[in-house]
Design an enzyme around this catalytic site. Structure first.
Site, PDB file in Angstrom:
ATOM      1  N   LYS A  53       0.803  -1.196   0.000  1.00  0.00           N
ATOM      2  CA  LYS A  53       0.000   0.000   0.000  1.00  0.00           C
ATOM      3  C   LYS A  53       0.849   1.266   0.000  1.00  0.00           C
ATOM      4  CE  LYS A  53      -1.936  -1.944   3.667  1.00  0.00           C
ATOM      5  NZ  LYS A  53      -2.693  -2.228   4.879  1.00  0.00           N
ATOM      6  N   GLY A  54       2.136   1.102   0.253  1.00  0.00           N
ATOM      7  CA  GLY A  54       3.007   2.260   0.447  1.00  0.00           C
ATOM      8  C   GLY A  54       3.046   3.222  -0.726  1.00  0.00           C
ATOM      9  N   ASP A 110       7.669   3.273  -3.810  1.00  0.00           N
ATOM     10  CA  ASP A 110       7.852   4.324  -2.799  1.00  0.00           C
ATOM     11  C   ASP A 110       9.283   4.305  -2.269  1.00  0.00           C
ATOM     12  OD1 ASP A 110       7.337   1.830  -1.756  1.00  0.00           O
ATOM     13  OD2 ASP A 110       5.910   2.494  -0.244  1.00  0.00           O
ATOM     14  N   ASP A 113      14.951  -0.467  -0.325  1.00  0.00           N
ATOM     15  CA  ASP A 113      15.883  -0.623   0.786  1.00  0.00           C
ATOM     16  C   ASP A 113      16.930  -1.656   0.353  1.00  0.00           C
ATOM     17  OD1 ASP A 113      16.866  -0.362   3.329  1.00  0.00           O
ATOM     18  OD2 ASP A 113      15.345  -1.585   4.274  1.00  0.00           O
ATOM     19  N   LYS A 141      17.273   4.024  -0.599  1.00  0.00           N
ATOM     20  CA  LYS A 141      18.203   3.870   0.533  1.00  0.00           C
ATOM     21  C   LYS A 141      19.409   3.085   0.060  1.00  0.00           C
ATOM     22  CE  LYS A 141      15.110   3.893   4.497  1.00  0.00           C
ATOM     23  NZ  LYS A 141      14.557   3.020   5.555  1.00  0.00           N
ATOM     24  N   ASP A 169       4.896   3.565   6.461  1.00  0.00           N
ATOM     25  CA  ASP A 169       4.203   3.383   7.737  1.00  0.00           C
ATOM     26  C   ASP A 169       5.101   2.817   8.828  1.00  0.00           C
ATOM     27  OD1 ASP A 169       4.333   0.783   6.358  1.00  0.00           O
ATOM     28  OD2 ASP A 169       3.130   0.057   8.034  1.00  0.00           O
TER      29      ASP A 169
HETATM   30  P1  IMP Z   1      13.350  -4.151   0.401  1.00  0.00           P
HETATM   31  O1  IMP Z   1      13.839  -3.156  -0.609  1.00  0.00           O
HETATM   32  O2  IMP Z   1      13.058  -5.513  -0.141  1.00  0.00           O
HETATM   33  O3  IMP Z   1      14.278  -4.221   1.601  1.00  0.00           O
HETATM   34  O4  IMP Z   1      11.963  -3.700   0.992  1.00  0.00           O
HETATM   35  C1  IMP Z   1      11.494  -2.431   0.916  1.00  0.00           C
HETATM   36  C2  IMP Z   1      10.214  -2.382   1.731  1.00  0.00           C
HETATM   37  O5  IMP Z   1      10.547  -2.205   3.119  1.00  0.00           O
HETATM   38  C3  IMP Z   1       9.382  -1.184   1.348  1.00  0.00           C
HETATM   39  O6  IMP Z   1       8.443  -1.500   0.351  1.00  0.00           O
HETATM   40  C4  IMP Z   1       8.744  -0.794   2.656  1.00  0.00           C
HETATM   41  O7  IMP Z   1       7.556  -1.524   2.862  1.00  0.00           O
HETATM   42  C5  IMP Z   1       9.725  -1.222   3.714  1.00  0.00           C
HETATM   43  N1  IMP Z   1      10.585  -0.118   4.184  1.00  0.00           N
HETATM   44  C6  IMP Z   1      11.894   0.074   3.909  1.00  0.00           C
HETATM   45  N2  IMP Z   1      12.371   1.158   4.542  1.00  0.00           N
HETATM   46  C7  IMP Z   1      11.314   1.703   5.219  1.00  0.00           C
HETATM   47  C8  IMP Z   1      11.183   2.865   6.083  1.00  0.00           C
HETATM   48  O8  IMP Z   1      12.116   3.626   6.360  1.00  0.00           O
HETATM   49  N3  IMP Z   1       9.930   3.077   6.593  1.00  0.00           N
HETATM   50  C9  IMP Z   1       8.872   2.270   6.332  1.00  0.00           C
HETATM   51  N4  IMP Z   1       8.966   1.176   5.546  1.00  0.00           N
HETATM   52  C10 IMP Z   1      10.174   0.892   4.992  1.00  0.00           C
HETATM   53 MG    MG Z   2       6.863  -0.570  -1.491  1.00  0.00          MG
END
Ligand code: IMP
Ligand code: MG
Length: 198
Positions: A53-54, A110, A113, A141, A169
């Site tokens: 939902k982000g 959105d 990470d 990030k 969130d």
């Molecule tokens: P990744 O890139 O697979 O590690 O996952 C990214 C997901 O982690 C995003 O879609 C968000 O749901 C969550 N996420 C990463 N950093 C943040 C943050 O700082 N605040 C809130 N959710 C985050």
């Molecule tokens: Mg996302």
């Protein structure tokens, strides 16, 4: 930005210790990205794909500043155990409704990470043979990236801190803050917003 300015955003903004990216900065950058997409995809009617939902706020604002015909669709995922998540395995709980074979697909995110989730989803979309598949992320990030993913459009680089707002969130709250902020440490234990929800 000093936190007293935050009072205009309502009570639950008291949980924010610092605004990292203001509402004005976000809106200005989204406008620039939308203009660039409108130029790059002229005559291509791209399908913008987001993960619920982000991405809700970013997708809505981006679509409103794109000036060419485009379509939108959403995926929803649920993570398996931490172990599975670390391998980048996610379960699709809602698939696209638009067939994307031979379409120009723009994956709108959105925040990226580690990149594990996105990498998995891109692989799955690539199997459907889109004409093109690019990534359009608002918040990046880079410090925690485990997988190198080319980003065609990028809004902001963020430090390796947990942030909330503009769709992001903490336990499903704070998504509706129009800026990106840090949470006060006490908000993780006793958040103001939980009182309001009874
Ligand atoms: P990744 O890139 O697979 O590690 O996952 C990214 C997901 O982690 C995003 O879609 C968000 O749901 C969550 N996420 C990463 N950093 C943040 C943050 O700082 N605040 C809130 N959710 C985050
Ligand atoms: Mg996302």
């Amino acid at each position: 930005m000093k936190t007293d300015i935050l009072t205009s955003y309502g009570d639950f903004a008291h949980d924010i210790s610092e605004v990292i990216i203001s509402e004005q900065q976000i809106q200005a950058r989204v406008k620039e990205i939308g203009a660039q997409i409108s130029t790059d995809y002229h005559g291509k009617c791209p399908v913008l794909v987001g993960v619920l939902k982000g991405v809700l706020f970013y997708m809505a604002d981006l679509l409103r500043v794109i000036t060419i015909p485009s379509e939108v669709d959403f995926l929803a995922v649920s993570s398996y155990s931490n172990e599975a998540r670390n391998k980048g395995v996610v379960r699709l709980v809602k698939d696209l409704e638009i067939p994307i074979q031979n379409r120009h697909v723009l994956f709108v995110e959105d925040v990226i990470d580690t990149g594990l989730t996105l990498n998995y989803l891109l692989r799955s979309l690539r199997e459907r043979e889109p004409a093109s598949l690019e990534v359009c992320v608002l918040f990046n990030k880079p410090r925690r990236r485990l997988i190198d993913i080319p980003l065609k459009y990028k809004g902001f680089d963020l430090p390796d801190r947990f942030v909330v707002g503009y769709g992001l969130d903490h336990q499903e709250r704070y998504r509706n803050l129009p800026f990106i902020g840090l949470l006060k440490p006490e908000a993780f234990q006793n958040p103001n917003h939980l009182r309001e929800c009874g």
